[in-house]
Design an enzyme around this catalytic site. Structure first.
Site, mmCIF file in Angstrom:
data_model
loop_
_atom_site.group_PDB
_atom_site.id
_atom_site.type_symbol
_atom_site.label_atom_id
_atom_site.label_comp_id
_atom_site.label_asym_id
_atom_site.label_seq_id
_atom_site.Cartn_x
_atom_site.Cartn_y
_atom_site.Cartn_z
ATOM 1 N N HIS A 24 -9.583 16.173 -7.636
ATOM 2 C CA HIS A 24 -8.500 15.008 -7.537
ATOM 3 C C HIS A 24 -9.082 13.678 -6.809
ATOM 4 O O HIS A 24 -8.818 12.767 -7.442
ATOM 5 C CB HIS A 24 -7.647 15.760 -6.417
ATOM 6 C CG HIS A 24 -6.868 17.042 -6.435
ATOM 7 N ND1 HIS A 24 -5.950 16.977 -7.542
ATOM 8 C CD2 HIS A 24 -7.397 18.201 -6.217
ATOM 9 C CE1 HIS A 24 -5.487 18.388 -7.649
ATOM 10 N NE2 HIS A 24 -6.428 19.068 -6.570
HETATM 11 C C1 BDR Z 1 -5.309 16.739 -2.381
HETATM 12 O O1 BDR Z 1 -5.068 17.786 -1.309
HETATM 13 C C2 BDR Z 1 -6.197 17.967 -0.904
HETATM 14 O O2 BDR Z 1 -6.599 19.220 -0.519
HETATM 15 C C3 BDR Z 1 -7.355 17.294 -1.722
HETATM 16 O O3 BDR Z 1 -8.499 16.648 -0.963
HETATM 17 C C4 BDR Z 1 -6.902 16.192 -2.367
HETATM 18 O O4 BDR Z 1 -6.787 15.098 -1.592
HETATM 19 C C5 BDR Z 1 -4.777 17.233 -3.503
HETATM 20 O O5 BDR Z 1 -3.289 17.847 -3.790
#
Ligand code: BDR
Ligand code: CA
Length: 304
Positions: free
Chosen positions: A232
């Protein structure tokens, strides 16, 4: 001279840590002024400390880390489990080589953004509590940014609930404040980040990079990949470095804060020239995932 000045607001978190490494490995393009930490994946004391551990790994302890919100603006905090108890999958990163800043992140953001209008790209990798609180104090403050590039939300399926993505779900009121702030928002949600899965082949590609930073990124992502396969947060930094790897369209986006079932859901509507709604975000919906991983490997090879 670096072409972009940035502040990274984050909750490391494994993919946050990899995003930080990608930024730290790119000093020719990115001038990283500071890291601001927020509670999210794990508690604030861990995210703040983890940020300093990542800086130590990259031999950049001079970058200041400001502690921010220890909880969402209106609701109780719930963390994530995919990052492990310490937030970094138990991978032994070095101890911090710098002390925590005494000043708070919200204060730092208010003064720094106001002092350099139109210059700073604020990169948000966690729940948006810090910029959200800054707008509570000064509603126009995010309009002083060059842009707010954030990982959060989803036009399609969520990852915490069927409807909501983690960062928006943890602090939906903050996400709403940021989206309604009048800032130039670039949103990289699950629709795009899920196009960049951490596959076995990509882990092997990373394992072939012989630096301590790449080894740590590999070990953290191998742990993370057992629970969430999407890369992500590095998408935000990659977007700044190589925007040509991404594409999207201007939309109207808001966040659900009332309906219990859809709490934290982002409502994304493409803007029609005949409609009444104005676009408030560039919503990215495509990434060249191979290009993204090549960039990551190439940059991690530059770190210690
Ligand atoms: C987001 O949620 C977190 O767990 C990750 O770091 C990312 O920013 C993804 O949904
Ligand atoms: Ca994050």
């Amino acid at each position: 001279m670096p072409s972009q000045t940035i502040i990274i607001d984050c909750d490391p978190g494994i993919d946050d840590a990899v995003a930080l490494l990608l930024a730290l490995a790119s000093p020719d393009e990115l001038d990283l002024l500071a890291v601001t930490a927020v509670c999210g994946n794990v508690s604030l004391d861990l995210t703040e400390r983890n940020a300093r551990r990542v800086l130590a790994l990259a031999a950049r302890p001079e970058v200041p880390v400001y502690p921010g919100a220890g909880r969402p603006i209106m609701i109780a905090h719930h963390g994530a489990t995919v990052h492990g108890d310490d937030g970094l999958g138990g991978v032994p990163l070095p101890e911090p080589a710098s002390a925590p800043q005494q000043r708070g992140a919200v204060d730092y953001l208010l003064e720094t953004l106001a002092g350099r209008p139109g210059e700073i790209s604020l990169c948000c990798l966690g729940p948006l509590s810090n910029p959200g609180l800054a707008t509570v104090q000064r509603p126009e403050i995010l309009r002083s940014t060059r842009q707010v590039v954030l990982m959060g939300g989803a036009a399609g399926r969520g990852n915490v609930t069927p409807h909501a993505e983690f960062n928006f779900h943890v602090d939906p009121h903050a996400a709403q404040l940021v989206l309604r702030s009048g800032a130039e928002v670039v949103m990289l949600g699950l629709d795009v980040t899920r196009q960049a899965p951490i596959t076995e082949a990509r882990l092997r590609q990373l394992a072939a990079v012989e630096t301590a930073a790449a080894r740590a990124a590999h070990d953290m992502l191998a742990f993370y990949g057992q629970g969430d396969t999407a890369l992500h947060d590095p998408c935000v930094i990659a977007y700044l470095l190589r925007p040509q790897l991404f594409s999207g369209r201007r939309c109207w986006v808001d966040v659900e804060t009332l309906d219990e079932e859809r709490f934290g859901q982002s409502r994304v509507q493409p803007v029609s020239p005949y409609g009444q709604r104005q676009a408030n975000a560039l919503v990215i919906d495509r990434v060249d995932a191979d290009g993204l991983f090549e960039l990551l490997c190439e940059r991690l090879a530059r770190l210690p």
